[in-house]
Design an enzyme around this catalytic site. Structure first.
Site, PDB file in Angstrom:
ATOM      1  N   LYS A 272       0.849  -1.188   0.000  1.00  0.00           N
ATOM      2  CA  LYS A 272       0.000   0.000   0.000  1.00  0.00           C
ATOM      3  C   LYS A 272       0.885   1.238   0.000  1.00  0.00           C
ATOM      4  CE  LYS A 272      -2.462   1.309   3.623  1.00  0.00           C
ATOM      5  NZ  LYS A 272      -3.518   1.287   4.656  1.00  0.00           N
TER       6      LYS A 272
ATOM      7  N   GLY B 201      -7.619   6.222  16.882  1.00  0.00           N
ATOM      8  CA  GLY B 201      -7.283   7.508  16.287  1.00  0.00           C
ATOM      9  C   GLY B 201      -5.805   7.814  16.175  1.00  0.00           C
TER      10      GLY B 201
ATOM     11  N   GLN C  62     -14.205   7.061   9.586  1.00  0.00           N
ATOM     12  CA  GLN C  62     -13.892   5.776  10.202  1.00  0.00           C
ATOM     13  C   GLN C  62     -14.995   5.323  11.149  1.00  0.00           C
ATOM     14  OE1 GLN C  62     -12.686   2.326  11.046  1.00  0.00           O
ATOM     15  NE2 GLN C  62     -11.407   3.463   9.616  1.00  0.00           N
TER      16      GLN C  62
END
Length: 340
Positions: A71, A223, A143
């Protein structure tokens, strides 16, 4: 051979969350057993653009399948205002481990949302109380949607409490789920007193303290993804049973990075990596070892510190590619010019 091009909508359509959760759990197990290769995430810093590139390669094999890919993701803070582009964008190249043929190129941003939600679901399944039916969410950004989608796949979630300073984001979140759940806006403390809490904010000053959670709450701290970020108060972390996804990443850029760097929290305060719990070498809630109940399990408040691993990306990419390939989704093209 054709390479499959999958945009964000394609990834969303083909990433069946139940399958992604299973794949991510198997990835954690493979990593723990040594059946994976995951070099450290590499960075290219671009201070002149207030940004950076990150490369995340991985290979894993688990039982009767394997997966490999990389990625390529960025973080450019000025993008939205200066260029009308997202701050973070990602591209996933998914390859055949045997031949290295690029089987698919897919949107890595949507893939990241899915596998991050799946990681929280795996941790919730092993660490939350078995009858958990309420979920609190702090932070109503993109998210948060995947958190609810994934966690509801492993627990019978009925009540959802969301807290965010942005009332418009809260309203959008409630509108997206009000036909499926009893969902409402409230305080951080009310969200934290649910059976499960997911925090998905970019803060550097903790917003959740020890009085903001119930005595049995499982917390997914999602987070913190960079040095200095910190959502949970040190007192909460020190009183909780802490499970991490990877020691190097979590101590550098995860939820525990600030107290760990200060020496407030040490390795002795970390119960396990999630892979240890998945394979049964360390206990989860109620002494769960690979699905078997025992008497030596953890209790009280549990915290999962998730930084996101490249093995999660390749595992999720395999799910997306296989489903898309089986159902003729996406756009095939001759990337290598082989003419077949």
């Amino acid at each position: 051979m054709q390479t499959l091009l999958l945009d964000g909508d394609d990834v969303d359509e083909n990433a069946q969350m139940d399958r992604v959760i299973v794949a991510v759990e198997r990835a954690f197990a493979a990593y723990e057993r040594g059946d994976a290769q995951m070099p450290a995430k590499s960075y290219i810093d671009l201070p002149q653009y207030d940004g950076d590139f990150r490369s995340m390669p991985a290979y894993m094999h688990a039982d009767d399948w394997e997966a490999a890919g990389v990625k390529w993701v960025n973080s450019h803070a000025d993008n939205p205002e200066a260029h009308g582009l997202p701050t973070v964008m990602g591209t996933m190249i998914y390859s055949d481990p045997e031949t290295a043929f690029p089987l698919a190129i897919m949107d890595g941003t949507t893939l990241t949302l899915k596998r991050t939600g799946a990681a929280a679901a795996v941790a919730t399944d092993h660490l939350a109380v078995p009858d958990a039916d309420s979920l609190g969410i702090v932070g109503a950004g993109v998210q948060s949607y995947s958190q609810l989608e994934a966690i509801a796949a492993v627990r019978p979630i009925e009540e959802v409490v969301v807290s965010d300073v942005d009332e418009e984001r809260v309203a959008r979140f409630i509108g997206a789920f009000e036909d499926r759940f009893d969902v409402r806006a409230s305080s951080i403390s009310e969200a934290g007193h649910c059976d499960v809490l997911s925090t998905v904010t970019p803060v550097e000053d903790p917003v959740v303290g020890p009085d903001d959670v119930a005595g049995h709450t499982h917390v997914n701290a999602m987070g913190a993804d960079a040095e200095g970020k910190h959502e949970l108060a040190d007192e909460l972390l020190l009183d909780a049973t802490i499970v991490i996804d990877d020691h190097t990443q979590c101590t550098h850029s995860g939820e525990i990075n600030v107290p760990y760097a200060a020496g407030t929290l040490t390795d002795d305060d970390i119960h396990a990596e999630i892979g240890e719990i998945v394979v049964g070498s360390r206990p989860g809630r109620g002494g769960t070892h690979g699905g078997r109940e025992g008497a030596d399990g953890v209790s009280g408040v549990t915290v999962f510190d998730s930084t996101g691993l490249a093995i999660q990306d390749v595992a999720a990419a395999r799910v997306v590619f296989q489903y898309a390939d089986d159902n003729d989704n996406g756009t095939p093209f001759d990337l290598l010019g082989l003419g077949n």
